[in-house]
Design a protein around this motif. Sequence first.
Motif, PDB file in Angstrom:
ATOM      1  N   ASN A  65      -1.519  -4.893   0.670  1.00 38.34           N
ATOM      2  CA  ASN A  65      -0.480  -4.413   2.598  1.00 38.34           C
ATOM      3  C   ASN A  65       0.162  -4.951   2.086  1.00 38.34           C
ATOM      4  O   ASN A  65       0.426  -5.947   1.483  1.00 38.34           O
ATOM      5  N   LEU A  82       1.028  -1.097  -0.400  1.00 38.12           N
ATOM      6  CA  LEU A  82      -0.379  -0.061  -0.279  1.00 38.12           C
ATOM      7  C   LEU A  82       1.239   1.215   0.182  1.00 38.12           C
ATOM      8  O   LEU A  82       1.703   1.710   0.828  1.00 38.12           O
ATOM      9  N   GLY A  94      -5.573  -1.166  -3.104  1.00 33.65           N
ATOM     10  CA  GLY A  94      -3.876  -0.808  -2.605  1.00 33.65           C
ATOM     11  C   GLY A  94      -3.716  -2.589  -2.649  1.00 33.65           C
ATOM     12  O   GLY A  94      -4.778  -3.177  -1.595  1.00 33.65           O
TER      13      GLY A  94
END
Length: 269
Positions: free
Chosen positions: A241, A8, A239
Amino acid sequence: MWRSVLPLLVGVSLFLLQLPDYSSTQEALWQDYKHGLRGSEAHDKKHFCTWNCLLFTLQWPGAFCQSLDERKLCSIPQSINKWTIHGLWPVKVFHCCKCWPMFESDVQELDAELKEHWPSLLKDQPSFHFWRQEWEKHGVCAACVEGMNSPFRYFQICLKLRQQFDIQKLLEDAGVTPSCDRPFKLVEVQQVLAQHLGDKHEIQCVTDPKGREVWFQVKIPLSHNLTVGCDHHADGGPGWNSSHGHPCPPQAPLYYFPIDHQQPQRPCG
Ligand SMILES: *[C@@H]1O[C@H](CO)[C@@H](O)[C@H](O)[C@H]1NC(C)=O
Ligand SMILES: *[C@@H]1O[C@H](CO)[C@@H](O)[C@H](O)[C@H]1NC(C)=O
């Protein structure tokens, strides 16, 4: 797999610096690259070329091993003493089709250079498996652009990018050299790198067992045409992680550890 995870990308506060002129290298790259999608091809792009930005990611072997789970056996070949390539990733692509297998013969001509600049640092993973994995996870998606539309071209472009972004030299020239004891300020490092990587590059750290923020990776955002500085934060979609690595905190002392080939996971105790 950790390699497939695009972390992210939270904002690291960066200083706006002017980009220098490095147009001769850029021009050479551009010639190799030929051209990206444009004009009449824009229609096709909608269907299978959904990304706007690439992240060219370099890793520092001195700290890379610390970004791995303990159980993964890390090994830094004796010949590896420089920043190495992690990958060239289209941003925000969920998965690439498994439709384009890669064979060793595809990159035979690049083998020596790839081994030098893009080695696997995992004991149980031959370098070719690393490359193939990167191709399958990321390269296949990048291949919707003409200049990268084969394993050979994709890896060739990556090698040229590494040559263009010689951060080793940049850092050395600026006196930013690996040390166990001497911490840097994030902004110092950013100012050095911004001269060539643009102001949108990302410096990533891992936190070592002693709580130190250790620099292990740099991400350089690029446009389709390989121009530095693509605004991927604005790209739509969720996004990723990363369980390993995060943007280096602006206030914490930043460590740039030397490579320890004997104890790659604990270079500085
Ligand atoms: C490359 O692409 C960017 C973004 O699309 C654009 O602003 C820039 O002018 C292009 N550069 C060249 C050399 O075509
Ligand atoms: C990433 O992780 C953080 C903290 O665990 C969480 O709050 C956030 O929602 C996650 N983001 C995504 C896109 O998964």
